[in-house]
Design a protein around this motif. Structure first.
Motif, PDB file in Angstrom:
ATOM      1  N   LYS A  90       0.841  -1.209   0.000  1.00  0.00           N
ATOM      2  CA  LYS A  90       0.000   0.000   0.000  1.00  0.00           C
ATOM      3  C   LYS A  90       0.878   1.262   0.000  1.00  0.00           C
ATOM      4  O   LYS A  90       0.654   2.196  -0.752  1.00  0.00           O
ATOM      5  N   GLY A  91       1.906   1.239   0.852  1.00  0.00           N
ATOM      6  CA  GLY A  91       2.822   2.385   0.946  1.00  0.00           C
ATOM      7  C   GLY A  91       3.532   2.646  -0.375  1.00  0.00           C
ATOM      8  O   GLY A  91       3.637   3.792  -0.822  1.00  0.00           O
ATOM      9  N   SER A 202      12.067  -4.809  -4.942  1.00  0.00           N
ATOM     10  CA  SER A 202      11.239  -4.907  -6.160  1.00  0.00           C
ATOM     11  C   SER A 202      10.811  -3.519  -6.609  1.00  0.00           C
ATOM     12  O   SER A 202      10.825  -3.201  -7.802  1.00  0.00           O
ATOM     13  N   PHE A 203      10.437  -2.687  -5.645  1.00  0.00           N
ATOM     14  CA  PHE A 203      10.011  -1.317  -5.957  1.00  0.00           C
ATOM     15  C   PHE A 203      11.188  -0.552  -6.556  1.00  0.00           C
ATOM     16  O   PHE A 203      11.046   0.172  -7.544  1.00  0.00           O
ATOM     17  N   LEU A 204      12.379  -0.762  -5.997  1.00  0.00           N
ATOM     18  CA  LEU A 204      13.586  -0.072  -6.458  1.00  0.00           C
ATOM     19  C   LEU A 204      13.884  -0.411  -7.916  1.00  0.00           C
ATOM     20  O   LEU A 204      14.207   0.477  -8.709  1.00  0.00           O
ATOM     21  N   GLU A 301       6.346  -5.975 -17.494  1.00  0.00           N
ATOM     22  CA  GLU A 301       5.673  -7.288 -17.594  1.00  0.00           C
ATOM     23  C   GLU A 301       6.632  -8.403 -17.174  1.00  0.00           C
ATOM     24  O   GLU A 301       6.257  -9.323 -16.451  1.00  0.00           O
ATOM     25  N   GLY A 302       7.887  -8.286 -17.646  1.00  0.00           N
ATOM     26  CA  GLY A 302       8.898  -9.285 -17.288  1.00  0.00           C
ATOM     27  C   GLY A 302       9.146  -9.328 -15.786  1.00  0.00           C
ATOM     28  O   GLY A 302       9.214 -10.397 -15.168  1.00  0.00           O
ATOM     29  N   MET A 303       9.263  -8.150 -15.169  1.00  0.00           N
ATOM     30  CA  MET A 303       9.467  -8.063 -13.710  1.00  0.00           C
ATOM     31  C   MET A 303       8.283  -8.695 -12.974  1.00  0.00           C
ATOM     32  O   MET A 303       8.447  -9.378 -11.962  1.00  0.00           O
ATOM     33  N   SER A 304       7.089  -8.439 -13.495  1.00  0.00           N
ATOM     34  CA  SER A 304       5.869  -8.939 -12.871  1.00  0.00           C
ATOM     35  C   SER A 304       5.816 -10.468 -12.937  1.00  0.00           C
ATOM     36  O   SER A 304       5.378 -11.132 -11.987  1.00  0.00           O
ATOM     37  N   LYS A 305       6.271 -11.035 -14.055  1.00  0.00           N
ATOM     38  CA  LYS A 305       6.288 -12.503 -14.186  1.00  0.00           C
ATOM     39  C   LYS A 305       7.327 -13.115 -13.247  1.00  0.00           C
ATOM     40  O   LYS A 305       7.115 -14.180 -12.673  1.00  0.00           O
ATOM     41  N   SER A 310       4.423  -9.339  -5.732  1.00  0.00           N
ATOM     42  CA  SER A 310       5.217  -8.201  -5.275  1.00  0.00           C
ATOM     43  C   SER A 310       4.493  -6.933  -5.730  1.00  0.00           C
ATOM     44  O   SER A 310       3.351  -6.991  -6.171  1.00  0.00           O
ATOM     45  N   ILE A 311       5.179  -5.813  -5.679  1.00  0.00           N
ATOM     46  CA  ILE A 311       4.607  -4.548  -6.151  1.00  0.00           C
ATOM     47  C   ILE A 311       4.457  -4.551  -7.682  1.00  0.00           C
ATOM     48  O   ILE A 311       3.658  -3.793  -8.241  1.00  0.00           O
ATOM     49  N   HIS A 312       5.210  -5.417  -8.375  1.00  0.00           N
ATOM     50  CA  HIS A 312       5.246  -5.366  -9.847  1.00  0.00           C
ATOM     51  C   HIS A 312       3.897  -5.578 -10.548  1.00  0.00           C
ATOM     52  O   HIS A 312       3.555  -4.801 -11.436  1.00  0.00           O
TER      53      HIS A 312
END
Length: 350
Positions: A90-91, A202-204, A301-305, A310-312
Motif C-alpha cells: 500500500k505504501g 522490487s520497488f527499487l 511485464e517481465g518483472m511482474s512474471k 510483489s509490487i510489480h
C-alpha cells in the motif's frame, strides 16, 4: 520475496492480473481508428467505463463526455486499488501515485496561465495522489497562481514550488519547475524503496527502470530540439544507470550512431538495445517516446512474471490502465480535430 507469501498479497496480485486481462486489446484500438467520437463513446460504454458514461451522459456531451468519463474512471480505479492493497504494498503504491500530484498542480497552473475555465481544467485532473478532489477543487477556485501555491503550504511539493515559481511566472514556462518537482519525487520514492521495508528491492528495480527511460527520453528530446538553452545537467534525474557526467557527455555527441552506441554501453537493457538499434535511422520524436514507453511496459511485464507476488503486478496494471486512458483520449481528441487515422495511430501506446 521469500517463501511465506501472505494470502492478501496473493489475492491482490491475482486481482491485478484479472483487471489487466480486461484492458482493451490492440485490435480494439485499430477498429476505433475508423470510428467517430460518438461511435467510440458507444464502444467504451460497453466496457469498464459504462458507469461513468451513464452517470455523466446527462451533463456532458461529445468529446467532453469522453474526457470526464476517462478521468473519473482512472481516478476511481486508482483509489480502489490503494484501498485493497495490503501491507507495505500500500505504501509503495501510494508513493508511486504521488506523481499525479505533480501532474495535477501543473495542469492547473498551466490552465490558469492560458486563461482556461476551471471546469475545463477539471475535466483532465486525476485525483489519485495525495491531493484529493476537495483540495484540487479548492485550488481550481482560485484566480491567481500565487494563491494556488500559497494554498499548498505544508505539502511536500511546496518548497520546490516556492523556489521555482518566480522564474516560471516570469518566463511563462513551467518546464524547469516540472523537472525539479520530478527530481524531488524520484529522490523521495528512491528513499522509500531503500528504507529496508519488505518488498523494497522490487520497488527499487521499477523506479530505476522508470528513471532510465525518462532520462533516455529527455536525451532524445534534447537532440530533437537544438534551440533549448537549458543547462542539460539540470534536466538529468539521478538514481538510474546514467551518472550526470554520462548524461552530459551523451548530450554532447551529435552523430546519431555514436550516440546510440554510447548509450547502449551505459544502459544495460536488452529490449532497449534492440529499440536503439532500430532508431539509428531518423524517427519523429513522438514515435521515439511511444516506443520507449512500450519497452518500459514490456520490461515491467517481465518483472511482474519474475516476481508475481510483489509490487510489480500492481505497478504494471496501474501503468497499462493509465495508457489505456491516454490512448482513448488521444483517439477521441484526434477524431474531434479530424486528424487522419494513421496520424492518430502514431501516438497510441499499444
Amino acid at each position: 520475496m521469500g517463501v511465506n507469501i501472505s494470502a492478501p498479497y496473493i489475492y491482490v496480485c491475482t486481482r491485478m492480473r484479472v483487471r489487466k486481462a480486461k484492458l482493451l486489446p490492440k485490435e480494439e484500438y485499430m477498429r476505433m481508428l475508423n470510428m467517430s467520437v460518438a461511435e467510440i463513446t458507444r464502444i467504451i460504454e460497453e466496457t469498464e467505463y459504462k458507469q461513468e458514461i451513464d452517470e455523466l451522459g446527462t451533463t456532458f456531451k461529445g468529446i467532453d463526455l469522453v474526457e470526464v468519463a476517462l478521468s473519473w474512471n482512472l481516478a476511481k480505479e486508482y483509489q480502489k486499488i490503494q484501498h485493497i492493497t495490503p501491507g507495505t504494498l500500500k505504501g509503495f503504491t501510494r508513493a508511486y501515485l504521488r506523481r499525479w500530484d505533480i501532474q495535477n498542480v501543473l495542469t492547473i497552473l498551466r490552465g490558469k496561465v492560458q486563461g482556461e475555465k476551471a471546469g475545463k481544467i477539471k475535466e483532465i485532473l486525476i485525483p489519485a495522489g495525495s491531493l484529493d478532489k476537495v483540495v484540487l477543487d479548492r485550488l481550481l477556485a482560485e484566480d491567481s497562481n500565487d494563491r494556488i501555491i500559497e494554498l499548498l503550504k505544508g505539502h511536500r511539493m511546496f518548497p520546490v514550488l516556492m523556489r521555482e515559481y518566480p522564474a516560471a511566472k516570469e518566463s511563462g514556462s513551467f518546464s524547469h519547475m516540472e523537472n525539479e518537482l520530478y527530481k524531488q519525487f524520484y529522490a523521495e520514492i528512491l528513499g522509500d524503496a531503500k528504507a529496508g521495508i519488505k518488498g523494497g528491492s522490487s520497488f527499487l528495480s521499477y523506479i530505476q527502470l522508470d528513471i532510465d527511460i525518462k532520462n533516455v527520453k529527455t536525451l532524445f528530446r534534447l537532440r530533437a530540439d537544438s534551440t533549448s538553452t537549458e543547462d542539460v545537467r539540470e534536466m538529468y534525474i539521478p538514481g538510474g544507470s546514467l551518472s550526470v557526467v554520462d548524461f552530459s557527455n551523451l548530450h554532447g555527441i551529435r552523430e546519431a550512431n555514436e550516440f546510440v552506441d554510447q548509450l547502449k554501453a551505459l544502459v544495460r537493457n536488452d529490449s532497449l538495445h534492440t529499440l536503439l538499434d532500430e532508431m539509428k535511422g531518423h524517427k519523429a520524436m513522438h514515435d521515439i517516446e511511444v516506443r520507449l514507453t512500450r519497452v518500459q511496459l514490456e520490461q515491467m511485464e517481465g518483472m511482474s512474471k519474475r516476481n508475481p507476488f510483489s509490487i510489480h503486478p500492481i505497478l504494471v496494471y496501474l501503468e497499462k490502465k493509465k495508457y489505456e486512458v491516454f490512448n482513448l483520449r488521444a483517439l477521441a481528441r484526434g477524431k474531434e480535430s479530424r486528424l487522419p487515422s494513421e496520424k492518430i495511430a502514431e501516438y497510441l501506446v499499444m
